[in-house]
Every structure is written in C-alpha cells, then in structure tokens.
Design a protein around this motif. Structure first.
Motif, PDB file in Angstrom:
ATOM      1  N   ARG A 241       6.135  -1.934 -12.087  1.00 31.30           N
ATOM      2  CA  ARG A 241       6.888  -3.013 -12.743  1.00 31.30           C
ATOM      3  C   ARG A 241       7.130  -2.725 -14.228  1.00 31.30           C
ATOM      4  O   ARG A 241       8.240  -2.895 -14.728  1.00 31.30           O
ATOM      5  CB  ARG A 241       6.181  -4.355 -12.576  1.00 31.30           C
ATOM      6  N   ASP A 242       6.098  -2.299 -14.945  1.00 30.42           N
ATOM      7  CA  ASP A 242       6.264  -2.054 -16.386  1.00 30.42           C
ATOM      8  C   ASP A 242       7.213  -0.894 -16.641  1.00 30.42           C
ATOM      9  O   ASP A 242       8.032  -0.939 -17.577  1.00 30.42           O
ATOM     10  CB  ASP A 242       4.911  -1.786 -17.035  1.00 30.42           C
TER      11      ASP A 242
ATOM     12  N   ARG B 153      10.617  -2.239 -16.051  1.00 33.17           N
ATOM     13  CA  ARG B 153      11.025  -3.137 -17.127  1.00 33.17           C
ATOM     14  C   ARG B 153      11.515  -2.326 -18.334  1.00 33.17           C
ATOM     15  O   ARG B 153      12.534  -2.666 -18.953  1.00 33.17           O
ATOM     16  CB  ARG B 153       9.865  -4.033 -17.539  1.00 33.17           C
TER      17      ARG B 153
ATOM     18  N   LEU C  12      14.651  -8.167 -12.511  1.00 34.48           N
ATOM     19  CA  LEU C  12      13.347  -8.016 -11.870  1.00 34.48           C
ATOM     20  C   LEU C  12      12.889  -9.411 -11.448  1.00 34.48           C
ATOM     21  O   LEU C  12      12.416 -10.207 -12.268  1.00 34.48           O
ATOM     22  CB  LEU C  12      12.352  -7.379 -12.838  1.00 34.48           C
TER      23      LEU C  12
END
Length: 387
Positions: free
Chosen positions: A250-251, A254, A268
C-alpha cells in the motif's frame, strides 16, 4: 483412512469447515459460497475460524450471520497452541459432525489430530500456498506431508493438481463457483441507487473505470502493472483506476500514485466489503496477478458482466479463453494494448462481458459446486475410497 461409523453413511448430514483466516479474500469467498450452497442442499453446515491476537479475523463468520450456516470461533493462543486440536474436536463433537473440511496449511496440521481422535473423515481444499516467510514455508511443507493422511484433496486449478501429482498426491479438480444471482442483485441495487464507489471517490458517472481487486502485494502484480495502466490512462481524461484491497504494497503504491501525472484519477480504495458497490463501479477488471488458483475476483467480475483483462495464471487462462476476456502476455505493453482496445470500444466491452457471464452461468454456479463436492470428495471419503 478413517474407520469411524460415519463411513457407512450415504451422505454427510453435518459438515464442519475450518479456516485460519487472515481477512476476507478468495478462499473465504469460496468457503462462504460452498457453505451456503451446501446448507440449501440439506446438509447441516458449520464454519469455524481460528482466532488469535496476531490474526483476529472473523470477517468470514460475520458474513454468514443470519444464514442457514452455523458459525464458531476457536481460540488459538499464539502461533503454537497444543490445545487447538482439542478445541476443534470439541466443536466437531458438539455439532455431531460427520466430516471435517479444512482449508489452509494451519488447519491441515491442526485438523488431522482432531479428526483422527474423533474417527471421522477429513478432507481439504488446496486453495494454494502463500510462502510469505520462512516460517510459513516450513508450515506449508509440513502440511504437504500431512496431506498423505487425508481422506480427500480438492484443488481449484489443474496446475495445482499437477504439482500435487508430482509429490505423489492424488486430488480432484473442483473449480470454484460464484453466487451469480447474488452478485447481479447486489450490483444492480448499487447501480440503481448510485451507491457505488464512484460517488464516494468523486468519480463522474460518465467516466470509464478500470478496477484492480485483491491484496496489495507483489503476487497480485499491481506495482508491475502501474506504468502500463498509467500510460493507457494518459491520453484519456475520462478514465479512472480503482485499486481495491489492503496489503504490504500500500505505501509503495501510495508513493507511486503521488508521483503520477494522472494521480487525481487513481484511487486507493482500501478493502471494499460490498461486492455490489465494487463491481457496480467498474467497466473493466484488470487482474495482473503472478499466481492464482482459480480467482474468485475474476469469477465475480464475470458474473457481473464485466470485461476482464488478466494474466492467464493458474486456471484463469481457461476462464477467459475463447473471447471471454483478454489474456495478457506481460504486464507492460500487453496491458496498454488490451486496455486501449476495451476502453475505446463499448461494443467490445459488452461482448466480452456477455460471453463471460454465459460461461460462468454454465460452468461455475454455486449449486453445481455443492454437488461436485458431495459426489467427488465427500462420498468417497465417507466410504473410505480415497487414496
């Protein structure tokens, strides 16, 4: 081989499904679909999940509340808890279970002693291996050895069947299924009420939306597909991309979104509980996975009549062949080319979606899956005929 008195039964009256769950993903969707269908077939079904502090996930059980399927939580105090097999056996005894059905490496290892202590058959569905770290890999190797004592093994893809055959393990190919009418009903309700992700994410009704659904991790290929998808979106101001799911990437995603020239159109969305809201928001499913058995995401998207663009891994290639979807040769130029073709032509999207839906209706319905499990896995195990 089990020698309990249940082996003379014509069919199981009561079945216990057991899962060590990390959330609600493909395997959980399979268990929910199968359990609901079996309950409608007259089998008394219980679904139990192991729960501990490291993995307190009960989403599967939550989704079954209020249905004909009974649910149980089995406490596990850490990675190794020697009392868990006794707790499993206790649940099975109280439910008067005829057959135990386990669904992952941990429940294979814990279900074996419980089933043997009770003298009931135990079977498994081999959804696939994770091998996230050395500890998990070691558990999975141990589970492979435990499968030699299993009364029946189901696999959800033919490549998995080949892998097990190489280890000397016989299995039945029992493909996943989907609650087709349920998916369609939920999608239609969300579209009619405009209660889709589009509104919550600020996506216009007129936009074309690509969706990628699944755990955010290297195996699912979101990072690998990013550049090609971004390129396909670049020349089209009306195209948005929703990435639904949570996970370790996820990071990284992002950061990649923040640096993108189309960042305002990449979303997201996190974990999306409602299938209707999710698939009702999409025009195209992009599934760039590196490893699959038989993807429930792809099946659900096909049941919703969406155009599917996917890597042909596991059983996905057979799902989308013959014009039921577009198979990707890579996660670069092939993605850009496939997205170009489906985004530019509404008729192409419609034709792909209609052929996909027709195939799922014929080959992947929940009632058919329930009957296949009964006749090809459960009855041989009860009769003591499995290898």
């Amino acid at each position: 081989m089990s020698t309990g008195s249940c082996c003379v039964a014509e069919r199981p009256a009561r079945v216990l499904h057991l899962r060590s769950s990390g959330g609600y993903y493909g395997a959980e969707a399979v268990i929910e679909t199968l359990a609901r269908a079996q309950a409608l077939d007259g089998i008394e079904v219980t679904v139990a999940c192991l729960r501990d502090r490291r993995s307190p996930h009960t989403e599967l059980l939550d989704r079954l509340l209020g249905t004909r399927v009974a649910t149980r939580r089995i406490e596990s105090r850490g990675r190794v808890d020697p009392w868990v097999p006794f707790r499993i056996a206790g649940v099975a005894r109280r439910q008067s279970v005829d057959l135990l059905h386990v669904h992952d490496y941990k429940t294979i290892l814990l279900g074996l002693p419980a089933a043997k202590a009770l003298g009931i058959p135990w079977v498994t569905t081999f959804h696939g291996e994770v091998a996230d770290d050395r500890a998990v890999s070691a558990y999975e190797r141990a589970a492979r050895q435990a499968l030699r004592f299993c009364d029946g093994i189901a696999v959800v893809s033919r490549p998995q069947q080949d892998q097990l055959r190489a280890d000397g393990l016989a299995s039945q190919f029992l493909p996943n299924a989907v609650d087709i009418s349920g998916v369609q009903r939920e999608v239609q309700a969300c579209r009619s009420g405009n209660a889709t992700l589009r509104r919550s994410l600020g996506i216009p009704k007129s936009a074309l939306v690509i969706g990628t659904v699944g755990r955010l991790c290297p195996d699912k290929g979101q990072m690998d597909a990013f550049a090609a998808t971004e390129a396909a979106m670049g020349a089209r101001t009306d195209v948005h991309w929703i990435l639904a799911g949570e996970g370790e990437d996820r990071d990284r995603l992002r950061g990649r979104v923040a640096a993108s020239g189309v960042r305002d159109r990449i979303h997201l969305a996190g974990y999306v509980e409602s299938r209707g809201a999710l698939y009702g928001a999409l025009d195209v499913l992009l599934h760039p996975s590196h490893r699959e058995g038989l993807s429930m995401v792809v099946l659900e998207a096909m049941a919703a009549g969406l155009a599917v663009v996917a890597t042909p891994v596991g059983e996905v290639g057979a799902l989308i062949e013959q014009g039921r979807g577009l198979a990707l040769a890579d996660r670069g130029p092939a993605i850009a080319s496939a997205l170009d073709s489906v985004l530019d032509d509404a008729q192409v999207r419609q034709d792909l979606g209609q052929r996909a839906l027709s195939h799922v209706q014929q080959q992947h319905s929940a009632p058919a899956m329930s009957q296949k499990y009964l006749h090809e896995l459960y009855l041989p195990a009860l009769a003591g005929l499995s290898p």
